[in-house]
Every structure is written in C-alpha cells, then in structure tokens.
Design an enzyme around this catalytic site. Structure first.
Site, PDB file in Angstrom:
ATOM      1  N   ALA A 199      21.199  39.031  18.334  1.00 15.92           N
ATOM      2  CA  ALA A 199      21.051  37.822  17.517  1.00 15.92           C
ATOM      3  C   ALA A 199      22.276  36.923  17.678  1.00 15.92           C
ATOM      4  CB  ALA A 199      20.847  38.201  16.050  1.00 15.92           C
TER       5      ALA A 199
ATOM      6  N   GLN B 142      23.687  43.787  12.016  1.00 12.51           N
ATOM      7  CA  GLN B 142      24.788  43.580  12.965  1.00 12.51           C
ATOM      8  C   GLN B 142      24.253  43.407  14.387  1.00 12.51           C
ATOM      9  OE1 GLN B 142      28.035  43.112  12.936  1.00 12.51           O
ATOM     10  NE2 GLN B 142      28.215  43.121  10.714  1.00 12.51           N
ATOM     11  N   SER B 143      23.146  42.722  14.528  1.00 10.13           N
ATOM     12  CA  SER B 143      22.528  42.569  15.845  1.00 10.13           C
ATOM     13  C   SER B 143      23.420  41.806  16.826  1.00 10.13           C
ATOM     14  CB  SER B 143      21.202  41.822  15.676  1.00 10.13           C
ATOM     15  OG  SER B 143      20.710  41.437  16.949  1.00 10.13           O
ATOM     16  N   ASN B 144      23.779  42.481  17.913  1.00 10.52           N
ATOM     17  CA  ASN B 144      24.517  41.807  18.987  1.00 10.52           C
ATOM     18  C   ASN B 144      23.625  40.782  19.681  1.00 10.52           C
ATOM     19  OD1 ASN B 144      26.871  43.596  18.809  1.00 10.52           O
ATOM     20  ND2 ASN B 144      25.499  45.165  19.638  1.00 10.52           N
TER      21      ASN B 144
END
Ligand SMILES: *Cc1c(COP(=O)(O)O)cnc(C)c1O
Length: 325
Positions: free
Chosen positions: A79, A75-77
């Site tokens: 990325a 859930q990388s913000n």
C-alpha cells in the site's frame, strides 16, 4: 539470453538492483550466499512491489485513470509503495487497510501520512471485507466522473507478476555476466506474485535453478495460486512455456502467525545486520532469511551451492514492532 518483455512499463525504480555476495555468512554456512537488493530500488524505502507497479501503473495510465485504490494489512508495504509511486505519477492514492488494533502511526503508516495518502481503516480481519469497501468506493468515484483503478492485495495480479519475470531475467543476466550458475533462489512469499514471477522467469531461462518460497502467512491452495499467477504472466508476455505445480516449492516458516515476529526471524535480522550491515524486516524477509539458513543447515541447500536471497524490502515494518528476541 535475449528475452524481451514487450508490455507497457513505467520506469519507477532504479534497476537493475545490486547483486552482492554475503562473504562472512557464506564462510559461516559453507555455501555461496548472494543477496539481490530489491530493497534498494529507489522508491520509498524500497521493496518488491515497485517491479510489479511498473507494469500495473502503466496500465492505469494507459486507461486514463486518475486515482489508484489499493488495500492491505495495517503495515502494508504494498500500500505504501503504491501510494509513493502514484504520487510520483501525479495520481491520487487511496488506501484501504485492515485496522487490527492500530494505535500509532509508525512504520509504513508514518510514511503514508508524509505523502498525505488517504487511508481508510476497515475494522475486520478479512481481506474480502476490505476489498468490498475498496470496490464500493471505486464505484462511487466512477459515478462522480473520476477514473479510479483498483489494485488487489500485494499487486499479485498477472500484470504485477510480470514484474518478477522481468526481475528474474535481470538476475540471470547479472549471474551470466559474473559467470555464475544459480542453484537456488529464495524469496518470502505473501500474495504469491513475486514467487510466481520468479518461477516463471526461471522456467524461461534455467533448468537447473530451484526457486523456493518461504511462507510467512497461512494461505489455502497457495501452490495453485502461485502457479496460476506465473502462467497468466507467461501468457501476457506471449511465451510458450508453462509452469507446473511441482515447480512451486513452498516451505512453512510462518511461526505464530502473519506479522507476528518469530524468534528465528529476529535472530536472522540480528545476524545479517551484525555480519553484513544489511537490515531485514520482521514480517517477510527476516522469516525468509531464517528459513533459508535452516534449509542450508538441513542440507536442502547443499555445500558450495550458489543461493540467491531476494531482499524484498519491508524495512518500515521494523519500525512498527517491538523486538524482544
Ligand atoms: C509483499 C511482500 C513480500 C511478498 O511478496 P508477494 O508477491 O506478495 O508474495 C515479501 N516481502 C516483502 C517485504 C513484501 O512487502
């Protein structure tokens, strides 16, 4: 205050972001709590990575790159925002994410899918493994004649860190306009670039402001990482000051682990939403806000002091968890 940062920069977001007082919480907690709304910076659903990307992607464009490769948690913000900004610039985004039992395409993944960002899930818990795969692809693409640009986790490289020197300058100029001193700046700290930049920017301007990072993931030697990022960024802008290890203050509010919502974090999310109508996220800002309130209760932040909470975004993450608190 007339510092200028003389480095190539793109205008990707809507800056300056608002600085607002949290009136009801300030009354409740007997100090002046302000919030710097970097969640409202106008790309995707907002967030701190945009300030970093304004400098990093300027470098990518100057180098003639056509493909942006980055990495992070499922859930990388970072990325997502990298993919969003890349699309805005006509560059091809490719993401490498930790798989970690992902079963549904919600939160940041849903948004990444909307913009057709190519996602490679890597079945590991180690960022180093993910990075290895990302760099391997970069090499392959280069052999095919493409021009890839790799951004490490969180965009926490010296150039990205400059984004938060710039953010600190923006904040201090807003405070100056309103004739307010800032006693404390509080931010969530993950890969360190945000805090490194804020500490560095504060060093250039104010002797009386304490920057405190709230740890949300266990990192070894994290103070050193943050100090080095801050100092490398200061060198990039050709300033003379240097930050010291004692300038890097970290408080541990990790709870059960990275991206595992904490009871206190969930309470903070509910409190800020109910009292002020502002949404925090479960991975970073919820825990950081809870940490700040705890530091007020413990007297680390004193009565009537002015404290600025940096809302670093992350809101899509809220739509990828179950809150049972
Ligand atoms: C990445 C991130 C942070 C941490 O910033 P770093 O520069 O990686 O320390 C804080 N909050 C949110 C919402 C983030 O996405």
């Amino acid at each position: 205050m007339n510092m200028k940062i003389d480095l190539p920069k793109l205008e990707l977001g809507l800056f300056p972001t608002p600085l607002a007082k949290l009136e009801r919480l300030s009354t409740m907690f007997n100090c002046n709590i302000f919030i710097k709304r970097d969640d409202l910076c106008g790309v995707g659903v907002g967030g701190n990575k945009v300030r970093k990307l304004e400098y990093i992607l300027a470098d990518a464009i100057n180098k003639g790159c056509d493909t942006i490769i980055t990495m992070g948690g499922a859930q990388s913000n970072h990325a997502l925002l990298t993919a969003m900004c890349s699309r805005k610039l006509g560059l091809e985004p490719i993401l490498f994410l930790k798989k970690r039992g992902v079963t549904s395409n919600d939160g940041n993944l849903l948004l990444s899918n909307i913009i057709d960002a190519k996602i490679n899930f890597i079945d590991t818990d180690h960022s180093s493994e993910v990075q290895k795969e990302a760099l391997k692809l970069a090499e392959d693409l280069e052999k095919q004649g493409r021009k890839p640009y790799f951004i490490p986790i969180g965009g926490s490289i010296p150039l990205g860190t400059v984004g938060y020197i710039s953010g600190a300058l923006e904040l201090f100029s807003q405070a100056e306009e309103e004739e307010k001193d800032i006693d404390h700046i509080i931010c969530a700290s993950g890969s360190g670039g945000t805090q490194g930049g804020l500490v560095a920017g504060t060093k250039l301007i104010s002797k009386n402001t304490k920057v405190t990072g709230i740890m949300v993931s266990p990192e070894e030697n994290f103070e050193n990482t943050i100090m080095d990022l801050g100092n490398e960024a200061i060198k990039l802008i050709n300033a003379e000051e240097r930050i010291k290890l004692e300038d890097v203050i970290l408080k541990d509010y990790i709870g059960a682990g990275y991206a595992i919502p904490s009871k206190e974090g969930i309470e903070a999310i509910k409190l800020l939403a109910k009292k002020e109508g502002i949404i925090l996220d479960p991975v970073y800002t919820g825990k950081a806000f809870a940490g700040m309130l705890d530091l007020i209760r413990k007297g680390y932040i004193k009565e009537n002091e002015n404290v600025v909470f940096i809302h670093t975004g992350g809101i899509p993450g809220l739509f990828a968890v179950k809150l049972n608190g």
